[in-house]
Design an enzyme around this catalytic site. Structure first.
Site, mmCIF file in Angstrom:
data_model
loop_
_atom_site.group_PDB
_atom_site.id
_atom_site.type_symbol
_atom_site.label_atom_id
_atom_site.label_comp_id
_atom_site.label_asym_id
_atom_site.label_seq_id
_atom_site.Cartn_x
_atom_site.Cartn_y
_atom_site.Cartn_z
ATOM 1 N N ALA A 1 -11.345 7.347 0.844
ATOM 2 C CA ALA A 1 -12.512 7.796 1.616
ATOM 3 C C ALA A 1 -13.283 8.898 0.892
ATOM 4 O O ALA A 1 -14.498 9.003 1.045
ATOM 5 C CB ALA A 1 -12.072 8.272 2.994
ATOM 6 N N THR A 2 -12.592 9.713 0.099
ATOM 7 C CA THR A 2 -13.306 10.768 -0.639
ATOM 8 C C THR A 2 -14.357 10.131 -1.542
ATOM 9 O O THR A 2 -15.528 10.548 -1.549
ATOM 10 C CB THR A 2 -12.317 11.601 -1.483
ATOM 11 O OG1 THR A 2 -11.378 12.217 -0.599
ATOM 12 C CG2 THR A 2 -13.034 12.660 -2.307
ATOM 13 N N ASN B 1 -10.318 14.725 11.773
ATOM 14 C CA ASN B 1 -8.957 14.677 11.230
ATOM 15 C C ASN B 1 -8.075 15.832 11.705
ATOM 16 O O ASN B 1 -6.867 15.789 11.567
ATOM 17 C CB ASN B 1 -9.012 14.682 9.704
ATOM 18 C CG ASN B 1 -9.869 15.790 9.153
ATOM 19 O OD1 ASN B 1 -11.056 15.877 9.468
ATOM 20 N ND2 ASN B 1 -9.301 16.669 8.369
ATOM 21 N N GLN C 1 -10.367 8.429 9.762
ATOM 22 C CA GLN C 1 -9.351 8.599 10.804
ATOM 23 C C GLN C 1 -9.551 7.634 11.972
ATOM 24 O O GLN C 1 -8.786 7.678 12.937
ATOM 25 C CB GLN C 1 -9.384 10.045 11.345
ATOM 26 C CG GLN C 1 -9.062 11.102 10.310
ATOM 27 C CD GLN C 1 -7.567 11.185 9.964
ATOM 28 O OE1 GLN C 1 -6.720 10.636 10.661
ATOM 29 N NE2 GLN C 1 -7.249 11.868 8.879
ATOM 30 N N SER D 1 -10.279 4.628 4.594
ATOM 31 C CA SER D 1 -9.205 4.928 3.647
ATOM 32 C C SER D 1 -7.945 4.154 4.000
ATOM 33 O O SER D 1 -7.590 4.045 5.184
ATOM 34 C CB SER D 1 -8.925 6.433 3.714
ATOM 35 O OG SER D 1 -7.773 6.754 2.976
ATOM 36 N N HIS E 1 -4.629 4.855 3.261
ATOM 37 C CA HIS E 1 -3.376 5.534 3.606
ATOM 38 C C HIS E 1 -3.402 6.200 4.970
ATOM 39 O O HIS E 1 -2.405 6.775 5.400
ATOM 40 C CB HIS E 1 -2.983 6.529 2.507
ATOM 41 C CG HIS E 1 -3.817 7.768 2.405
ATOM 42 N ND1 HIS E 1 -3.360 8.982 2.832
ATOM 43 C CD2 HIS E 1 -5.057 7.982 1.913
ATOM 44 C CE1 HIS E 1 -4.286 9.912 2.596
ATOM 45 N NE2 HIS E 1 -5.327 9.317 2.041
ATOM 46 N N CYS F 1 -4.529 23.558 4.087
ATOM 47 C CA CYS F 1 -3.251 23.737 3.379
ATOM 48 C C CYS F 1 -3.425 24.200 1.945
ATOM 49 O O CYS F 1 -2.665 25.040 1.468
ATOM 50 C CB CYS F 1 -2.440 22.451 3.443
ATOM 51 S SG CYS F 1 -3.426 20.988 3.688
HETATM 52 C C1 LIG Z 1 -11.837 12.464 7.892
HETATM 53 C C2 LIG Z 1 -11.367 12.273 6.497
HETATM 54 N N1 LIG Z 1 -12.255 11.954 5.544
HETATM 55 C C3 LIG Z 1 -11.884 11.754 4.284
HETATM 56 C C4 LIG Z 1 -10.581 11.882 3.890
HETATM 57 C C5 LIG Z 1 -10.215 11.638 2.464
HETATM 58 O O1 LIG Z 1 -9.556 10.404 2.345
HETATM 59 P P1 LIG Z 1 -8.863 9.933 0.997
HETATM 60 O O2 LIG Z 1 -7.537 10.628 0.954
HETATM 61 O O3 LIG Z 1 -8.735 8.450 1.143
HETATM 62 O O4 LIG Z 1 -9.735 10.306 -0.134
HETATM 63 C C6 LIG Z 1 -9.618 12.224 4.842
HETATM 64 C C7 LIG Z 1 -8.219 12.438 4.443
HETATM 65 O O5 LIG Z 1 -7.746 13.547 4.342
HETATM 66 C C8 LIG Z 1 -10.026 12.427 6.185
HETATM 67 O O6 LIG Z 1 -9.153 12.757 7.128
#
Ligand SMILES: Cc1ncc(COP(=O)(O)O)c(C=O)c1O
Length: 383
Positions: free
Chosen positions: A74-75, A157, A185, A205, A207, A329
């Site tokens: 997702a990033t 999240n 999420q 995402s 995972h 964190c």
């Molecule tokens: C709302 C949200 N956006 C983006 C991400 C990033 O996802 P990824 O770990 O697949 O890059 C996360 C994960 O921490 C998330 O909770």
């Protein structure tokens, strides 16, 4: 007696489901060919597996397969959406430049938007109410004829709050503003059909939905102009260069199908467990819920505890519970999400985010209630 660690941090990541591991297995060794090779059968089979995965993921989102671009997570999907829209607007000579988002967004949205702000795309970051919801009147007032894009997450999240996406999408449509949604999420957790909701871009995402790490996707409404952010091979319609991660893509689709199929039963079961957790912890007194009481993910509970110090609290819990604190964190700084709800740095630190998952048991919930109760009672007795 050794107490097992209860994993209640499913917003951070989820274990890969056995069915997903099984679906990925053949694509690591037996059928390892590069789908871009094309000239021999194993490569064509790998390409077919990717296209089947695309169709399966599209089915979960009730959309067309060719609207999906596979990414590393997702990033990357968020970066591609936000920077990609801005760059495409520049290339087209589009006059709109203004960007809007919420203070409670994930860093993978806030940071690329802040970068764009420094490079000619002025950014408005809207506050949220004490319940974590955006005020639609405030949002409407923030949109101007210069607004290019709004980015709003589906589910938070940290606090699990669900934003009113359908109303936001209607507003954006009426103003000609593109709407991007970080749904990392939310996919598999709530019903989400980006086409009929009226979104323009959506990130997800693997995972976060019982799938593998290192894979995700960006959904794009046909016709939304996007500039590639990673250049090289012509994969993914030229929008995301790089050899496709066949096993991960197969796993992402398997996980999305599984998570979505299980959704009604899982949601009801986890909502009941969350309620049990809340009732058990509320009995302590001095416990405040973070985020809206009902417009939230069924498997999320986020609380602030009065009369305890955050670091001591989490030190006392860490051998029994895998949970997250109200501190980001990596830096140990107070959560920007809890700060946006009006929590002080001390309150934010003395907060616990619980994220339940498909394997969470009632015994783990009781273990969590007992562990938090013991830690809080001890600290309150000897401050
Ligand atoms: C709302 C949200 N956006 C983006 C991400 C990033 O996802 P990824 O770990 O697949 O890059 C996360 C994960 O921490 C998330 O909770």
């Amino acid at each position: 007696m050794v107490t097992m660690l209860a994993y209640l941090d499913h917003h951070a990541t989820t274990p890969c489901a056995t069915e997903v591991l099984q679906a990925m297995e053949p694509w690591w060794r037996q059928s390892f060919a590069n789908p871009a090779s094309r000239l021999y059968r194993p490569a064509l089979e790998a390409a077919a597996a990717v296209e089947l995965a695309r169709r399966r993921l599209a089915g979960v989102l009730a959309t067309a397969p060719d609207t999906l671009i596979f990414t590393s997570g997702a990033t990357e999907a968020n970066n591609l959406a936000l920077r990609g829209v801005a760059e495409a607007a520049l290339e087209r000579g589009e006059s709109r430049r203004h960007l809007v988002t919420l203070a409670t967004e994930h860093r993978s949205v806030l940071d690329p938007l802040a970068w764009l702000d420094r490079h000619g795309f002025p950014l408005t970051v809207l506050p949220v109410g004490p319940d974590g919801l955006v005020d639609l009147a405030l949002l409407e007032a923030a949109l101007s004829p210069d607004t290019l894009l709004l980015s709003v997450m589906a589910a938070n999240n940290e606090i699990g709050v669900l934003q009113p996406l359908a109303a936001i999408a209607r507003l954006c449509r009426s103003r000609g503003v593109l709407l991007h949604c970080d749904a990392a999420q939310a996919v598999g957790q709530i019903a989400l059909a980006p086409d009929s909701l009226g979104l323009d871009l959506l990130s997800l995402s693997g995972h976060k939905l019982s799938g593998p790490k290192g894979v995700g996707a960006l959904w794009r409404r046909p016709g939304v102009a996007l500039a590639a952010q990673q250049l090289g091979g012509g994969q993914e319609g030229g929008l995301r260069a790089g050899s496709l991660a066949v096993p991960l893509i197969v796993g992402l689709a398997a996980a999305a199908v599984l998570t979505e199929a299980e959704r009604p039963q899982r949601t009801a079961r986890l909502a009941a467990l969350c309620e049990r957790l809340w009732q058990g912890l509320a009995a302590l007194g001095g416990v405040e819920l973070n985020g809206h009481a009902s417009l939230r993910l069924a498997h999320n509970l986020n609380i602030s505890l009065a009369g305890v110090e955050g670091t001591r609290l989490h030190q006392a819990l860490r051998r029994q519970l895998a949970v997250s604190s109200g501190s980001a964190c990596s830096q140990g700084s107070p959560s920007h999400v809890l700060a946006a709800l009006g929590r002080s740095p001390q309150q934010a630190a003395a907060s616990i985010r619980f994220g339940l998952g498909r394997d969470t048991t009632a015994a783990e919930i009781d273990q969590a209630i007992a562990a938090v109760t013991a830690a809080v009672v001890e600290q309150r007795a000897a401050p």
